[in-house]
Design a protein around this motif. Structure first.
Motif, PDB file in Angstrom:
ATOM      1  N   SER A   1     -42.560  52.943  38.510  1.00 39.34           N
ATOM      2  CA  SER A   1     -41.414  54.049  38.390  1.00 39.34           C
ATOM      3  C   SER A   1     -41.953  55.281  38.094  1.00 39.34           C
ATOM      4  O   SER A   1     -42.479  55.312  37.225  1.00 39.34           O
ATOM      5  CB  SER A   1     -40.410  53.230  37.173  1.00 39.34           C
ATOM      6  OG  SER A   1     -39.324  54.330  36.856  1.00 39.34           O
TER       7      SER A   1
ATOM      8  N   HIS B   1     -41.107  59.441  37.499  1.00 35.31           N
ATOM      9  CA  HIS B   1     -39.851  60.547  37.494  1.00 35.31           C
ATOM     10  C   HIS B   1     -40.239  61.627  38.462  1.00 35.31           C
ATOM     11  O   HIS B   1     -39.619  62.083  39.130  1.00 35.31           O
ATOM     12  CB  HIS B   1     -40.110  61.157  36.110  1.00 35.31           C
ATOM     13  CG  HIS B   1     -39.309  62.178  35.871  1.00 35.31           C
ATOM     14  ND1 HIS B   1     -39.615  63.689  35.883  1.00 35.31           N
ATOM     15  CD2 HIS B   1     -37.832  62.489  35.740  1.00 35.31           C
ATOM     16  CE1 HIS B   1     -38.726  64.606  35.600  1.00 35.31           C
ATOM     17  NE2 HIS B   1     -37.603  63.835  35.607  1.00 35.31           N
TER      18      HIS B   1
ATOM     19  N   SER C   1     -42.486  57.055  34.465  1.00 38.92           N
ATOM     20  CA  SER C   1     -41.099  56.980  33.905  1.00 38.92           C
ATOM     21  C   SER C   1     -41.441  55.733  32.828  1.00 38.92           C
ATOM     22  O   SER C   1     -41.899  54.809  33.135  1.00 38.92           O
ATOM     23  CB  SER C   1     -40.134  56.642  34.538  1.00 38.92           C
ATOM     24  OG  SER C   1     -39.851  57.735  35.487  1.00 38.92           O
TER      25      SER C   1
ATOM     26  N   GLU D   1     -36.572  63.098  29.660  1.00 38.25           N
ATOM     27  CA  GLU D   1     -36.095  62.425  30.762  1.00 38.25           C
ATOM     28  C   GLU D   1     -36.891  61.586  31.387  1.00 38.25           C
ATOM     29  O   GLU D   1     -36.391  60.709  32.267  1.00 38.25           O
ATOM     30  CB  GLU D   1     -35.995  63.970  31.932  1.00 38.25           C
ATOM     31  CG  GLU D   1     -37.210  64.259  32.498  1.00 38.25           C
ATOM     32  CD  GLU D   1     -37.988  65.453  31.751  1.00 38.25           C
ATOM     33  OE1 GLU D   1     -38.816  65.942  32.254  1.00 38.25           O
ATOM     34  OE2 GLU D   1     -37.574  65.613  30.569  1.00 38.25           O
TER      35      GLU D   1
ATOM     36  N   ARG E   1     -37.065  56.369  29.697  1.00 38.34           N
ATOM     37  CA  ARG E   1     -36.613  55.200  30.302  1.00 38.34           C
ATOM     38  C   ARG E   1     -37.053  55.052  31.717  1.00 38.34           C
ATOM     39  O   ARG E   1     -36.811  55.931  32.614  1.00 38.34           O
ATOM     40  CB  ARG E   1     -35.186  55.235  30.183  1.00 38.34           C
ATOM     41  CG  ARG E   1     -34.295  55.304  28.692  1.00 38.34           C
ATOM     42  CD  ARG E   1     -32.883  55.271  28.734  1.00 38.34           C
ATOM     43  NE  ARG E   1     -32.469  56.114  29.491  1.00 38.34           N
ATOM     44  CZ  ARG E   1     -30.767  56.036  29.708  1.00 38.34           C
ATOM     45  NH1 ARG E   1     -30.044  55.355  28.942  1.00 38.34           N
ATOM     46  NH2 ARG E   1     -30.170  57.156  30.633  1.00 38.34           N
TER      47      ARG E   1
ATOM     48  N   ARG F   1     -35.847  53.152  33.931  1.00 35.72           N
ATOM     49  CA  ARG F   1     -34.891  52.857  34.827  1.00 35.72           C
ATOM     50  C   ARG F   1     -34.303  54.294  35.632  1.00 35.72           C
ATOM     51  O   ARG F   1     -33.642  54.375  36.361  1.00 35.72           O
ATOM     52  CB  ARG F   1     -33.629  52.074  34.254  1.00 35.72           C
ATOM     53  CG  ARG F   1     -32.928  52.648  33.126  1.00 35.72           C
ATOM     54  CD  ARG F   1     -31.750  51.796  32.663  1.00 35.72           C
ATOM     55  NE  ARG F   1     -30.901  52.599  31.775  1.00 35.72           N
ATOM     56  CZ  ARG F   1     -31.250  52.125  30.178  1.00 35.72           C
ATOM     57  NH1 ARG F   1     -32.364  51.462  29.985  1.00 35.72           N
ATOM     58  NH2 ARG F   1     -30.374  52.990  29.382  1.00 35.72           N
ATOM     59  N   ASP F   2     -34.624  55.392  34.783  1.00 37.50           N
ATOM     60  CA  ASP F   2     -34.243  56.654  35.375  1.00 37.50           C
ATOM     61  C   ASP F   2     -35.134  57.104  36.183  1.00 37.50           C
ATOM     62  O   ASP F   2     -34.941  58.250  36.725  1.00 37.50           O
ATOM     63  CB  ASP F   2     -34.012  57.572  33.815  1.00 37.50           C
ATOM     64  CG  ASP F   2     -32.999  57.304  33.143  1.00 37.50           C
ATOM     65  OD1 ASP F   2     -32.102  56.630  33.401  1.00 37.50           O
ATOM     66  OD2 ASP F   2     -33.128  57.637  31.731  1.00 37.50           O
TER      67      ASP F   2
ATOM     68  N   LEU G   1     -29.198  66.699  28.759  1.00 35.44           N
ATOM     69  CA  LEU G   1     -29.075  65.126  28.731  1.00 35.44           C
ATOM     70  C   LEU G   1     -27.967  64.745  27.506  1.00 35.44           C
ATOM     71  O   LEU G   1     -27.812  63.703  27.393  1.00 35.44           O
ATOM     72  CB  LEU G   1     -30.350  64.573  28.215  1.00 35.44           C
ATOM     73  CG  LEU G   1     -31.476  64.659  29.462  1.00 35.44           C
ATOM     74  CD1 LEU G   1     -32.746  64.223  28.950  1.00 35.44           C
ATOM     75  CD2 LEU G   1     -30.996  63.752  30.634  1.00 35.44           C
TER      76      LEU G   1
END
Length: 243
Positions: A6, A8, A28, A41, A44, A46-47, A211
């Motif tokens: 994952s 970003h 991430s 940002e 997490r 999952r973001d 956010l």
């Protein structure tokens, strides 16, 4: 099939995340919640967006010649890269195969997850030590200091080139006794090439607003130049090269 992780974002930067012009991948996910964090940002996993090592290596290869000419390399940052150790290990190995200098930017809190093979493919570690005082460290980050210090010792035993990073926050990380304590510790490590004193700033405040998260240090001022000089001089007094 290559590892999937994952991520970003990725970008090209100069003189910030290692020597020369760098291709920087921001992973991430992060177990810390530093009060001064500039990248909320990335907290997490999952973001982030799922990507494979092969996809990233293809992107890095596009800039390979430019990076080589500029005397730079590759840095994996975050978030906390060691939250995804298998993905990061494979990525660093692939970048080394391209002949590029590699750097790992980490808090060290998950240093036990870094295998010897991962570190063998890492030319430079950028190690953030948030505070020397264990109580203040937990208040600042929500996690214990001990794992980071253990990782620092391991890097020294491996003689792995390391830059220490220390964010200077008025009222939180500027206590003279804490600076001297950290300086004494760092002076025992044989692998530290330099220590970067990074003055606190609020450039990430807009991200918190976007956010809908309160920025914890919204009222904290940036350190005055005299304070920055005093802290750098304290480290230098222990024979540590500072920037």
């Amino acid at each position: 099939m290559t590892a999937t992780g994952s991520v970003h974002s990725w970008d090209i930067s100069t003189g910030v995340d290692g020597p020369g012009t760098r291709f920087v991948v921001f992973t991430s996910g992060c177990p810390l919640r530093c009060l001064y964090c500039q990248n909320p940002e990335t907290w997490r996993m999952r973001d982030g967006r799922a990507t494979t090592v092969d996809e990233l290596l293809a992107e890095i290869t596009k800039y390979r010649r430019f990076i080589e000419v500029a005397g730079g390399g590759f840095t994996v940052s975050g978030g906390e890269p060691l939250l995804q150790p298998g993905f990061v290990a494979e990525l660093l190995h692939g970048v080394k195969a391209l002949g590029l200098h590699t750097a790992l930017d980490t808090s060290g809190y998950l240093g036990a997850r870094a295998t010897d093979a991962l570190l063998a493919d890492t030319d430079l570690v950028l190690l953030d030590i948030k505070s020397w005082n264990p109580v203040r460290h937990r208040r600042l980050t929500t996690v214990d200091l001990a794992p980071t210090l253990a990782f620092a010792h391991r890097l020294s035993e491996l003689d792995k080139p390391t830059w220490i990073r220390y964010v200077l926050v008025p009222g939180l990380t500027d206590e003279p006794d804490d600076i001297d304590g950290l300086a004494s510790f760092v002076s025992t490590l044989r692998n530290v090439e330099r220590l970067e004193v990074l003055p606190f700033h609020k450039l990430g405040a807009a991200k918190y607003a976007k956010l809908g998260i309160p920025f914890p240090l919204a009222r904290t001022p940036a350190p005055e130049p005299d304070l920055v000089r005093r802290v750098r001089d304290q480290f230098a007094g222990h024979g540590i090269t500072t920037t």
